[in-house]
Enzyme design. Structure first.
Site, PDB file in Angstrom:
ATOM      1  N   GLY A 141       1.011  -1.073  -0.131  1.00 45.81           N
ATOM      2  CA  GLY A 141      -0.085  -0.115   0.193  1.00 45.81           C
ATOM      3  C   GLY A 141       1.188   1.870  -0.181  1.00 45.81           C
ATOM      4  N   ASP A 168       3.547  -2.796   8.269  1.00 39.34           N
ATOM      5  CA  ASP A 168       1.849  -2.821   7.337  1.00 39.34           C
ATOM      6  C   ASP A 168       1.220  -1.952   7.414  1.00 39.34           C
ATOM      7  OD1 ASP A 168       0.888  -2.790   4.999  1.00 39.34           O
ATOM      8  OD2 ASP A 168       0.316  -5.568   5.527  1.00 39.34           O
ATOM      9  N   GLY A 169       0.754  -0.945   6.227  1.00 42.58           N
ATOM     10  CA  GLY A 169      -0.557  -0.150   6.997  1.00 42.58           C
ATOM     11  C   GLY A 169      -2.248  -0.779   6.849  1.00 42.58           C
ATOM     12  N   ALA A 170      -2.722   0.029   6.962  1.00 39.28           N
ATOM     13  CA  ALA A 170      -4.048  -0.680   7.451  1.00 39.28           C
ATOM     14  C   ALA A 170      -5.028   0.651   6.610  1.00 39.28           C
ATOM     15  CB  ALA A 170      -4.615  -0.771   8.918  1.00 39.28           C
ATOM     16  N   GLY A 189      -6.912  -5.350   3.313  1.00 42.22           N
ATOM     17  CA  GLY A 189      -7.149  -5.242   1.873  1.00 42.22           C
ATOM     18  C   GLY A 189      -7.545  -4.570   1.171  1.00 42.22           C
ATOM     19  N   GLU A 246      -0.293 -10.788   3.640  1.00 45.45           N
ATOM     20  CA  GLU A 246       0.044 -10.118   4.563  1.00 45.45           C
ATOM     21  C   GLU A 246      -0.129 -10.222   5.724  1.00 45.45           C
ATOM     22  OE1 GLU A 246      -1.231  -5.260   2.279  1.00 45.45           O
ATOM     23  OE2 GLU A 246      -2.679  -6.600   3.610  1.00 45.45           O
ATOM     24  N   LYS A 255      -7.679   7.062   9.592  1.00 50.00           N
ATOM     25  CA  LYS A 255      -8.182   5.381   9.907  1.00 50.00           C
ATOM     26  C   LYS A 255      -8.355   4.872  11.098  1.00 50.00           C
ATOM     27  CE  LYS A 255      -6.118   4.879   5.502  1.00 50.00           C
ATOM     28  NZ  LYS A 255      -5.123   4.015   5.490  1.00 50.00           N
TER      29      LYS A 255
END
Ligand code: 5RP
Length: 239
Positions: free
Chosen positions: A34, A90-92, A104, A112, A130
């Site tokens: 991402g 990681d992002g979210a 996703g 992931e 977020k």
């Protein structure tokens, strides 16, 4: 504040760099997917080039991440070659007050989750937009489905009162196809998700579902990018 970046992009860059700064030499690092994770991968590459960081190996979570990590000079390994991952970043798409996630948005949640569940430490990097009080009120929950199972899985999720949309490609006719060759159903529950722990299991128990985008009880630390009085800042939320 940087003149060329809008506030959301600036926050992503800040948290990406802050997370990359937490990686220690000699680590095996899970590399998320991402736009926010891309800033982290670039920052890791910069640290390697400057000599500030040495001897790391990355494990990617998507084709996108693999291409970028190679461009940034990050040596890569695979899950077959290692006994575990030291740190994954990681992002979210959404983060709730219990630090459960929806992921996703880039259709990469299956790889992931695999990488992040195999990691001793999982750091999530997000801009402040977020953070939510309840999952799935705004962002749809992605579910990866094998193509032959599209109809039965759709009906099974509808029986759980989920509204199902097949994710369609952009600049490509037909549906999004994942890195595994599967399809993505984006699911909305009318009142959001009340019990993420149960729903994650329920969805994954439907035959034909490969993985859903609920990440529960996995996160160790969330780095939140904020702009305060015009200045970028990074806030830590720990489990
Ligand atoms: C990909 C993901 C991404 O981490 C999530 O969509 C966040 O992306 P971005 O940082 O671009 O907002 O889960 O499957």
């Amino acid at each position: 504040m940087s003149a060329e970046l809008d506030p959301a992009t600036l926050m992503k860059k800040q948290v990406g760099a802050a997370a990359a700064a937490m990686v220690k030499s000699g680590s095996i690092v899970g590399l998320g997917t991402g736009s926010t994770a891309a800033f982290m991968i670039q920052a890791l590459g910069d640290r390697l080039k400057s000599g500030d960081l040495t001897d790391i190996q990355g494990v990617t979570t998507s084709f996108q991440g693999e291409v970028l990590a190679r461009e940034c000079g990050i040596p890569l390994t695979t899950l077959d070659m290692i006994d575990g991952i030291d740190i994954a970043i990681d992002g979210a798409d959404e983060v709730d007050p219990d630090l459960n996630l929806i992921k996703g948005g880039g259709a990469a949640h299956t790889q992931e989750k695999l990488v992040e569940a195999f990691s001793k430490k999982f750091i999530v990097i997000v801009d402040s937009g977020k953070l939510v009080n309840k999952l799935n009120l705004n962002f749809l929950l992605p579910v990866e489905v094998i193509p032959k199972a599209l109809n039965p899985v759709t009906k099974a999720i509808e029986r759980l009162n989920g509204k199902v949309t097949l994710r369609m490609g952009v600049k490509k006719s037909g549906p999004v196809v994942t890195d595994q060759g599967n399809l993505i159903l984006d699911v909305k529950f009318a009142n959001g998700i009340d019990n993420a722990v149960e729903l994650e299991k329920t969805l994954n128990n439907i035959p034909g579902v490969l993985e859903n985008g609920l990440f529960v009880n996995m996160v160790d630390l969330v780095l939140v990018g904020e702009v305060i009085d015009g200045q970028p800042a990074v806030r830590e939320i720990r489990r």
